[in-house]
Motif scaffolding. Structure first.
Motif, PDB file in Angstrom:
ATOM      1  N   UNK A  44       0.836  -1.203   0.000  1.00 28.02           N
ATOM      2  CA  UNK A  44       0.000   0.000   0.000  1.00 28.02           C
ATOM      3  C   UNK A  44       0.871   1.253   0.000  1.00 28.02           C
ATOM      4  N   UNK A  45       1.933   1.232   0.792  1.00 27.71           N
ATOM      5  CA  UNK A  45       2.833   2.388   0.855  1.00 27.71           C
ATOM      6  C   UNK A  45       3.548   2.601  -0.475  1.00 27.71           C
ATOM      7  N   UNK A  46       3.981   1.508  -1.105  1.00 27.76           N
ATOM      8  CA  UNK A  46       4.643   1.631  -2.408  1.00 27.76           C
ATOM      9  C   UNK A  46       3.715   2.242  -3.443  1.00 27.76           C
ATOM     10  N   UNK A  47       2.486   1.748  -3.498  1.00 27.19           N
ATOM     11  CA  UNK A  47       1.526   2.288  -4.459  1.00 27.19           C
ATOM     12  C   UNK A  47       1.239   3.764  -4.184  1.00 27.19           C
ATOM     13  N   UNK A  48       1.112   4.109  -2.917  1.00 30.83           N
ATOM     14  CA  UNK A  48       0.874   5.508  -2.558  1.00 30.83           C
ATOM     15  C   UNK A  48       2.038   6.382  -3.016  1.00 30.83           C
ATOM     16  N   UNK A  49       3.277   5.941  -2.780  1.00 36.19           N
ATOM     17  CA  UNK A  49       4.455   6.708  -3.191  1.00 36.19           C
ATOM     18  C   UNK A  49       4.566   6.801  -4.708  1.00 36.19           C
ATOM     19  N   UNK A  50       4.210   5.723  -5.418  1.00 30.64           N
ATOM     20  CA  UNK A  50       4.240   5.766  -6.890  1.00 30.64           C
ATOM     21  C   UNK A  50       3.210   6.751  -7.432  1.00 30.64           C
ATOM     22  N   UNK A  51       2.033   6.753  -6.840  1.00 28.69           N
ATOM     23  CA  UNK A  51       1.003   7.711  -7.271  1.00 28.69           C
ATOM     24  C   UNK A  51       1.460   9.140  -7.018  1.00 28.69           C
ATOM     25  N   UNK A  52       2.062   9.372  -5.855  1.00 27.01           N
ATOM     26  CA  UNK A  52       2.549  10.708  -5.532  1.00 27.01           C
ATOM     27  C   UNK A  52       3.663  11.116  -6.482  1.00 27.01           C
ATOM     28  N   UNK A  53       4.569  10.193  -6.808  1.00 29.36           N
ATOM     29  CA  UNK A  53       5.645  10.462  -7.759  1.00 29.36           C
ATOM     30  C   UNK A  53       5.079  10.851  -9.118  1.00 29.36           C
ATOM     31  N   UNK A  54       4.089  10.082  -9.587  1.00 24.11           N
ATOM     32  CA  UNK A  54       3.476  10.379 -10.878  1.00 24.11           C
ATOM     33  C   UNK A  54       2.779  11.732 -10.864  1.00 24.11           C
ATOM     34  N   UNK A  55       2.138  12.044  -9.750  1.00 23.11           N
ATOM     35  CA  UNK A  55       1.489  13.348  -9.611  1.00 23.11           C
ATOM     36  C   UNK A  55       2.526  14.467  -9.732  1.00 23.11           C
ATOM     37  N   UNK A  56       3.654  14.327  -9.032  1.00 23.07           N
ATOM     38  CA  UNK A  56       4.686  15.360  -9.086  1.00 23.07           C
ATOM     39  C   UNK A  56       5.301  15.471 -10.478  1.00 23.07           C
ATOM     40  N   UNK A  57       5.488  14.339 -11.163  1.00 25.65           N
ATOM     41  CA  UNK A  57       5.991  14.377 -12.541  1.00 25.65           C
ATOM     42  C   UNK A  57       5.027  15.149 -13.428  1.00 25.65           C
ATOM     43  N   UNK A  58       3.739  14.879 -13.255  1.00 23.37           N
ATOM     44  CA  UNK A  58       2.730  15.570 -14.049  1.00 23.37           C
ATOM     45  C   UNK A  58       2.729  17.065 -13.754  1.00 23.37           C
ATOM     46  N   UNK A  59       2.760  17.435 -12.470  1.00 21.97           N
ATOM     47  CA  UNK A  59       2.784  18.851 -12.102  1.00 21.97           C
ATOM     48  C   UNK A  59       4.027  19.535 -12.663  1.00 21.97           C
ATOM     49  N   UNK A  60       5.164  18.846 -12.651  1.00 15.22           N
ATOM     50  CA  UNK A  60       6.380  19.404 -13.227  1.00 15.22           C
ATOM     51  C   UNK A  60       6.252  19.605 -14.723  1.00 15.22           C
TER      52      UNK A  60
END
Length: 110
Positions: free
Chosen positions: A20-36
């Protein structure tokens, strides 16, 4: 895709705190990539390659440059910033530490 592999694993072995933590971190990473990516689309190419220290005092600008280059005089912070500069990557706990240092120790908030 790493997230799909985790989801396959969860179907076989069941969900756990780590997955669950890995998936949460991957989603957050993808969100930050998108925002960038979105932010980079709004900047001109020449503008995005320049350093901007809007509304900083000269000493603050000097300290920001030292922080970016890994020359703060704090060995752990400097090592993290040099790693980021050399590899383009910094582990999440280290990112938290250098961000905390930037805001709370250096006092840069602009």
């Amino acid at each position: 895709d790493f997230a799909r592999e985790i989801q396959k694993y969860e179907k076989i072995k069941g969900q756990c705190d780590s997955s669950k933590a890995m998936l949460k971190n991957l989603k957050f990473r993808d969100y930050l990539h998108f925002k960038g990516w979105v932010a980079s689309q709004s900047l001109g190419k020449a503008e995005s390659q320049e350093r901007h220290h809007a509304d900083l005092e000269p000493f603050e600008e000097f300290m920001v440059d030292r922080w970016i280059e890994g020359l703060t005089g704090f060995p752990f912070i400097d090592a993290c910033m040099r790693e980021l500069k050399a590899t383009g990557y910094l582990a999440f706990p280290s990112r938290q530490v250098v961000a905390h240092f930037f805001v709370h120790i250096m006092g840069i908030k602009n």
